[in-house]
Design a protein around this motif. Sequence first.
Motif, mmCIF file in Angstrom:
data_model
loop_
_atom_site.group_PDB
_atom_site.id
_atom_site.type_symbol
_atom_site.label_atom_id
_atom_site.label_comp_id
_atom_site.label_asym_id
_atom_site.label_seq_id
_atom_site.Cartn_x
_atom_site.Cartn_y
_atom_site.Cartn_z
ATOM 1 N N MET A 11 -3.506 0.436 -3.101
ATOM 2 C CA MET A 11 -3.416 -0.467 -2.125
ATOM 3 C C MET A 11 -1.967 -0.937 -1.860
ATOM 4 S SD MET A 11 -6.659 -2.877 -2.351
ATOM 5 C CE MET A 11 -7.596 -2.773 -3.670
ATOM 6 N N ILE A 12 -1.121 -1.041 -2.759
ATOM 7 C CA ILE A 12 0.184 -1.684 -2.701
ATOM 8 C C ILE A 12 0.947 -0.790 -1.799
ATOM 9 C CG2 ILE A 12 2.359 -2.063 -3.719
ATOM 10 C CD1 ILE A 12 0.315 -3.219 -5.996
ATOM 11 N N GLN A 14 -0.340 1.469 0.522
ATOM 12 C CA GLN A 14 -1.013 1.244 1.618
ATOM 13 C C GLN A 14 -0.265 -0.034 2.277
ATOM 14 O OE1 GLN A 14 -2.957 3.840 3.263
ATOM 15 N NE2 GLN A 14 -2.370 2.819 5.007
ATOM 16 N N ALA A 15 -0.415 -1.188 1.610
ATOM 17 C CA ALA A 15 0.142 -2.395 2.165
ATOM 18 C C ALA A 15 1.673 -2.042 2.877
ATOM 19 C CB ALA A 15 -0.023 -3.343 1.282
ATOM 20 N N ARG A 17 3.248 0.542 3.185
ATOM 21 C CA ARG A 17 3.371 1.582 4.285
ATOM 22 C C ARG A 17 3.075 0.987 5.757
ATOM 23 N NH1 ARG A 17 -0.328 6.360 2.888
ATOM 24 N NH2 ARG A 17 1.542 6.746 1.634
ATOM 25 N N ASP A 18 1.907 0.427 5.630
ATOM 26 C CA ASP A 18 1.651 -0.299 6.954
ATOM 27 C C ASP A 18 2.336 -1.285 7.557
ATOM 28 O OD1 ASP A 18 -0.873 0.582 6.972
ATOM 29 O OD2 ASP A 18 -2.269 -0.784 6.101
ATOM 30 N N TYR A 19 3.193 -2.193 6.534
ATOM 31 C CA TYR A 19 4.242 -3.006 7.080
ATOM 32 C C TYR A 19 5.347 -2.221 7.839
ATOM 33 C CZ TYR A 19 7.066 -6.970 7.821
ATOM 34 O OH TYR A 19 7.903 -7.745 8.551
ATOM 35 N N ARG A 22 4.107 -0.501 10.872
ATOM 36 C CA ARG A 22 3.631 -1.147 11.899
ATOM 37 C C ARG A 22 4.946 -2.455 12.566
ATOM 38 N NH1 ARG A 22 -2.068 -3.302 9.800
ATOM 39 N NH2 ARG A 22 -2.930 -0.957 9.696
ATOM 40 N N GLU A 23 5.622 -2.730 11.513
ATOM 41 C CA GLU A 23 6.599 -3.893 11.858
ATOM 42 C C GLU A 23 7.970 -3.247 11.673
ATOM 43 O OE1 GLU A 23 5.274 -6.806 12.799
ATOM 44 O OE2 GLU A 23 3.211 -6.109 12.590
ATOM 45 N N GLU A 47 5.889 -13.323 2.020
ATOM 46 C CA GLU A 47 4.513 -13.820 1.731
ATOM 47 C C GLU A 47 3.671 -12.812 1.464
ATOM 48 O OE1 GLU A 47 4.260 -15.000 6.102
ATOM 49 O OE2 GLU A 47 5.336 -16.795 5.835
ATOM 50 N N LEU A 48 3.782 -11.518 1.616
ATOM 51 C CA LEU A 48 2.839 -10.564 1.057
ATOM 52 C C LEU A 48 3.025 -10.365 -0.337
ATOM 53 C CD1 LEU A 48 3.301 -7.732 4.111
ATOM 54 C CD2 LEU A 48 1.099 -9.145 3.362
#
Lengths: 381, 249
Positions: A11-12, A14-15, A17-19, A22-23, A47-48
Amino acid sequence: MNFEFTEEQLMIQQAARDYAQRELVLDVIERDNNSIYPTKHVKALAELGFMGMMVSPEYDGAGMDTVSYVLAMEELSKVDGSTSVIMSVNNSLVCYGIETFGTEEQKQKYLRPLARGEKIGAFLLSEPEAGSDATSQKTTAEDKGDHYLVNGTKNWITNGNTASVYLVIAQTYPEKGHKGINVLIVDRHSAGISVGPHEDKMGMRSSDTHSVMFTDVIVPKENRIGEDGFGFKFAMKTLEGGRIGIASQALGFASGALERSIKYAQERKAFGKELAKHQSVAFKIAQMAIEVENARNLCLKAAWLKDQGKPYGYASAMAKYYAAEIAMKVTTEAVQIHGGYGYVKEYHVERLMREAKLTQIYEGTSEIQLIVISRELLHVH
Amino acid sequence: MNIFVCISNVPDTTTRIKFKPGNKEVDFTGVQWIINPWDELALTRAIELKESNPADVTKITVITVGKADAEPTMRKALASGADEAIRIDAAPEDAYTTAVQIAEALKNESFHLVLCGVESSDYNSWSVGGMLAELLDVPSVSAVSSLNIENSKPVVTREVDGGKQTLSTSTPAVLIVQKGIAIIPRIPSMRGIMTARTKPLKVVQGVSTEPLTKIVDFQAPPQKSSCKMIDPEHLDELPELLHKEARVI
């Protein structure tokens, strides 16, 4: 043996990777071109929970293991080394150093805001004439009874201007050589500190690198970490873990370049067929993938050893050496596969190549890693 | 207000889809699973509403129809900010069986709003939300692109031909949401990831139900034809090629 990640680790990953996808990717080229510090990304990652991800929750960290840290560093570095180095220095040098060796008061005062990412830290070891030769510290921390008086210059300091908390390595007893060195927690806004201009670098251009000058800076005694003369040992112990962060960053540059090369080779046609169907390109990609996989395994092994509480200095030196070397090689090959497109900024791989170069230099050059590894094997100290 | 968000566990959208021999089944070997992007946006909006109106939105529950391999996706939803998860232990067969399973499970729950993504990125049936509302005998609103809570009542905006329509609805209701409901999907924080394992993930037995449709076969989309480059010196050829070869004008 178990090569499976836990659900949390995945999950970490993926988080992160997503950030990154995407950002971070949206303004990475502009920030690199104009040397703009990634203020909003550092805030968002804080914040994450990424800025103090390995710090215990007792001190406002996320309490994640080093394996998760490797996964997160790789994902962020696939896209942006400037942001990932800010995270690496804050986590594996500054937070780790204070959490492992600091007093309870130091942890309450400094570690908590660093772990929350509200403050950013910097690690001030390198000097104009002391890079790899870290024992030759010219910066002095003179013992004045209830305080130290710090004088000298530190060079190439990541987060040099944005950091609020400095960990400064300085010589207190020159006659004792490296055993006379101390490490002090210094407030960046103390009187007598001046920060030089932003370094105009080849890569990592959106990270904030400066010289920092100290002129009669007063540092309270309670800001010394560890016993009197612990500074050199502190630096070496902390850098053992720091190497895992930079090795994972190098891994990210390589795997990011590999992913982009695979995509490009499947899309781009030459001589009537996709690049992927040309053996010269396909074999390059296979070779790159083997090297990336090896680097990943070395990083994860070093992280696993650290998480198990076992010695990891030798493993982290191997990981850093190998990952940095193959990062340079793989990113160079990625530019070659992309041809003319690879040489322009839009395709990202030339930036990854520029960034990869630094991983062979900072937090212990490749040559220093070979010294660490060979000394361990040959018992020469 | 209790909000339920229906979650479909789907292959990562970058997956290269392959079929098993016979083309009746997708080959899921090596596939990475994610929350269906539309459901992820619905969940994000539910979390935003709970954060901004904690008095109005008291609980967010995510619900899925799937076997145990759907649990990592549900825990990701919990890590993102859902309070509880329900997995209905059954293999989703078609839109109808999925809707039946969810409707049966919801009959045992107290719910005010059920959010369903307009479609799932794998089978694209576009019909679970509507069927679910019918089976539950509650109102449904389709094409919802914004959701707010005003005076403790849901107010939604939906896309209509040439414009937008705002309406309020009684509860319980099913809202079928599309892109725009939230802008950036919520990324789970470290704290969220750590607390996810302590949040309840309830497994309930599925009911016996028969699908109304059967997959006859799958066909991969045709390969993209190669790009034809035109010399800038001969741009006048372009309209004719677009008309006669590409047949787009």
